[in-house]
Scaffold this active site. Sequence first.
Site, PDB file in Angstrom:
ATOM      1  N   ASP A 297      -1.701   1.251  -8.975  1.00  0.00           N
ATOM      2  CA  ASP A 297      -0.935   0.376  -9.714  1.00  0.00           C
ATOM      3  C   ASP A 297      -1.196  -0.986  -9.063  1.00  0.00           C
ATOM      4  O   ASP A 297      -1.341  -1.285  -7.862  1.00  0.00           O
ATOM      5  CB  ASP A 297       0.652   0.668  -9.513  1.00  0.00           C
ATOM      6  CG  ASP A 297       1.242  -0.395 -10.187  1.00  0.00           C
ATOM      7  OD1 ASP A 297       1.322  -0.424 -11.555  1.00  0.00           O
ATOM      8  OD2 ASP A 297       2.283  -0.944  -9.782  1.00  0.00           O
ATOM      9  N   GLU A 340      -5.627   0.007 -11.986  1.00  0.00           N
ATOM     10  CA  GLU A 340      -4.811  -0.654 -13.064  1.00  0.00           C
ATOM     11  C   GLU A 340      -5.034  -2.131 -12.705  1.00  0.00           C
ATOM     12  O   GLU A 340      -4.539  -2.750 -11.734  1.00  0.00           O
ATOM     13  CB  GLU A 340      -3.256  -0.252 -13.023  1.00  0.00           C
ATOM     14  CG  GLU A 340      -2.738  -0.752 -14.165  1.00  0.00           C
ATOM     15  CD  GLU A 340      -1.498  -1.727 -14.013  1.00  0.00           C
ATOM     16  OE1 GLU A 340      -0.738  -2.275 -14.579  1.00  0.00           O
ATOM     17  OE2 GLU A 340      -1.071  -1.917 -12.595  1.00  0.00           O
TER      18      GLU A 340
END
Length: 394
Positions: A297, A340
Amino acid sequence: MENQLFNLKDFYDGNSFDDYTYLGAHKADSGYTFRVYAPRAVRVTLIGEFNGWLEYDLIRPKNSNFFEGTFADVKPNMMYKYRVYSTPDEFVEHSDPYGFGMELRPGSASIIRELDEFKFTDDEWMSKRDVGYNNPVNIYELHLASWRQKEDGSWYTYTETGEMLVPYLKENGYTHVELMPITEHPADESWGYQNTCFYSPTSRYGTPAELMQMINHLHNNDIGVILDFVPIHFAVDGYGLGKFDGQALYEYPSDHVGCSEWGSYNFNFGRGEVRSFLQSAANYWLKEYHFDGLRMDAVSRAIFWLGDVKRGVNECAIKFIQTMNQGLKKRHKGIMLIAEDSTNYLKVTAPVEYDGLGFDYKWDMGWMNDTLEFFKLPPLYRTKSINKLTFSMA
């Protein structure tokens, strides 16, 4: 599982991948040994169910930044915390940064868990899995708390969810399921991106053994499992990593770069022991739980300071990502590493040996908005909106 040959140089240089085998709570010949890293603490004590939440002093070996102790009256599945003293009279109670389990919120105690309670039977899957370049890959992103709930609003266990997932995923043609963060976090309303313990699967859905059983079941039905991993920031709750030994340890000392846009602390990638903490956590989930990959993330917030191109590249974070990805690839056959990342930073998916970051894929940031919006348009209007389809790939 305790590692008696722990390499301190690797730990401080940011090259360790097995911190969790030395730090935390581990079974000893008699009872359990506890170790915690708290370089600026003046005293650390252990409290728990085994001592009536009174204090056992941990010993600091000479010239060491660790506190440790072995206690015979400790049993598996007992709760415990550390009291970390910044002065002789001031302390904060913290959960174990390397704890393998944690009690259900609003409690914040770590729980002693043994990782060998469950025996995997997925050898066939583990031997044949691959990164997916030459095979179809269709990933179902799943938030465990909201996918399905019982009639009374309570959650299904990891095991129960695994049983329900297999027919659903197969019916809809998915090859993998990606679990949104399951590391322990305080708020039920969140998606799990504000973590408090990076080695504990959340107790909302059961025990580590039940999570292993879920993954084993999916593997034995030819479904891969990817974990949403959050190595950029962590929750500010007082029992967590923040100001762990009385001062900034895992986070940056300056709030200008120490706090994220989400109100969490940013990991200090300039400290080797922090990099070792994170890449050991990544290795832990892949090795001990047999996850098939990590979707990392907020990578853009590591590449650039606070995710802002104008602030420049965070070279320490780049080094961390490269060391971690290269090390994980060497240790685990066929895993997927997914970034990401919404930036146009070069070579995110190039191998580290070619000056890349070492990811296999970039997450399609435009899918849930641009791509699906494009699909909603009547064919007559799609020509003028073709950029919605191509923008995220360009």
